[in-house]
Design an enzyme around this catalytic site. Sequence first.
Site, PDB file in Angstrom:
ATOM      1  N   TYR A   1      33.237  27.909  12.816  1.00 29.30           N
ATOM      2  CA  TYR A   1      33.407  27.197  11.549  1.00 29.30           C
ATOM      3  C   TYR A   1      32.704  25.841  11.531  1.00 29.30           C
ATOM      4  CZ  TYR A   1      36.223  31.095  10.242  1.00 29.30           C
ATOM      5  OH  TYR A   1      36.614  32.377   9.921  1.00 29.30           O
TER       6      TYR A   1
ATOM      7  N   GLN B   1      50.218  10.828  16.523  1.00 24.36           N
ATOM      8  CA  GLN B   1      50.576  12.066  15.837  1.00 24.36           C
ATOM      9  C   GLN B   1      51.389  13.000  16.724  1.00 24.36           C
ATOM     10  OE1 GLN B   1      46.904  13.787  14.357  1.00 24.36           O
ATOM     11  NE2 GLN B   1      46.296  11.885  13.347  1.00 24.36           N
TER      12      GLN B   1
ATOM     13  N   TYR C   1      34.162   8.726   9.720  1.00 23.80           N
ATOM     14  CA  TYR C   1      34.852   7.557   9.191  1.00 23.80           C
ATOM     15  C   TYR C   1      33.981   6.310   9.243  1.00 23.80           C
ATOM     16  CZ  TYR C   1      39.242  10.074   8.771  1.00 23.80           C
ATOM     17  OH  TYR C   1      40.212  10.961   8.384  1.00 23.80           O
TER      18      TYR C   1
ATOM     19  N   HIS D   1      45.338  14.751  16.444  1.00 22.66           N
ATOM     20  CA  HIS D   1      44.731  16.074  16.259  1.00 22.66           C
ATOM     21  C   HIS D   1      45.215  17.100  17.277  1.00 22.66           C
ATOM     22  CE1 HIS D   1      41.009  14.529  13.812  1.00 22.66           C
ATOM     23  NE2 HIS D   1      42.156  13.989  13.411  1.00 22.66           N
TER      24      HIS D   1
ATOM     25  N   GLU E   1      39.586  21.545   4.359  1.00 18.95           N
ATOM     26  CA  GLU E   1      39.131  22.927   4.263  1.00 18.95           C
ATOM     27  C   GLU E   1      40.277  23.930   4.203  1.00 18.95           C
ATOM     28  OE1 GLU E   1      35.142  22.178   7.043  1.00 18.95           O
ATOM     29  OE2 GLU E   1      36.542  23.793   7.543  1.00 18.95           O
TER      30      GLU E   1
END
Length: 378
Positions: free
Chosen positions: A262, A93, A273, A160, A252
Amino acid sequence: MRPLLIISVVAALIAACTQAGSAAEKAPAPIAPEAVFEVSEVARFDEPWAMAFLPDGRLLVTERPGRLLLVDPTDVAAAISVAGVPQVVYAGQGGLGDVVLHPGFSENRWVYLSYAEAGDGGTSGAAIARARLVEQAGAASLEGLQVIWRQVPKVTGRGHYGHRMAFDAQGKLWVTSGDRQKFDPAQDMTSNLGKVLRLNDDGTPAVGNPFADQAGVAAEIWSLGHRNPLGIAFDGDGRLWVNEMGPRGGDELNLIERGENYGYPEVSNGNHYSGLPIPDHDTRPEFRAPVLWWTPVISPSSMMVYAGDMFPDWRGDAFIGGLSSRSLVRVDLQGESAHEAQRFAMGARIRAVAQALDGAIWVLEDGADARLLRLTVR
């Protein structure tokens, strides 16, 4: 497989199915964008990630392999590749990420870029650099580039990063920092992973942050317990909204409040997963629950709050790009509450969404040969 593990996996799958049915009933049926918009293709890019409009209507577009383009929508064939972009880790990513302009761009020409930066021993982490955009004789470059912020620590893996950015009305720079798929750092105050950060425009911690007395990177932190926050936007009343990808379920939309936790990875409305369950938010009231969540997921990639005149009925609504859902999601924001109002079936993964100066909505598809689309009123 051990009996207790089998029971846990089965329970998690049953819960996931129950949540999926409930969430699907709440979501409006997807509609074709052509039913509402005039859809025009403007240009195509190689793995674009973000865009930012300049005051003159041109825009900067990042491509994940490490290219920054200056694009004139009236002459896209003459797009300029901007020199001086920092070297990026293009893997998984990672790559070149977000681009935003300083609020005083018209005077100082500062551009901010986020990207994946290499570390020692095969590690990497998100970084933010700022530089002045200089144009001369048909060319463009970034000059005086300075790295002003880094994720701490750099870790292995290529996922991430988060690293979306937004400026508020006071000129503070807000940054989403992903958990880098390492889970626990989201609750670790010696790390800025899995956090939402509030910085000065030079990358230093802003005065008034809630954990400043803990020193170190804790002084940057505004909120914690985030997984992979990929969208950030302020509404017209200055409230900060962040969307983030959940694990297996539980994407979210969060209203970000000073010093709040949070909950990730202690709670989530999704599961691991592997199938192992994660306690839901309602089991741990000390953690801040999302205002809105999705199972099945939409895979939110980006967000903007509409403030234009072209679609006056949508002023104040959030628009969220969806990756796996291949959609553009309109969320009706009403004070501190939110609900999904419309879902446009775009037929492609949507990586970024932005509002142009004339109030048109622009979206970037994800991947190779991805289209930049302009959505205007029919």
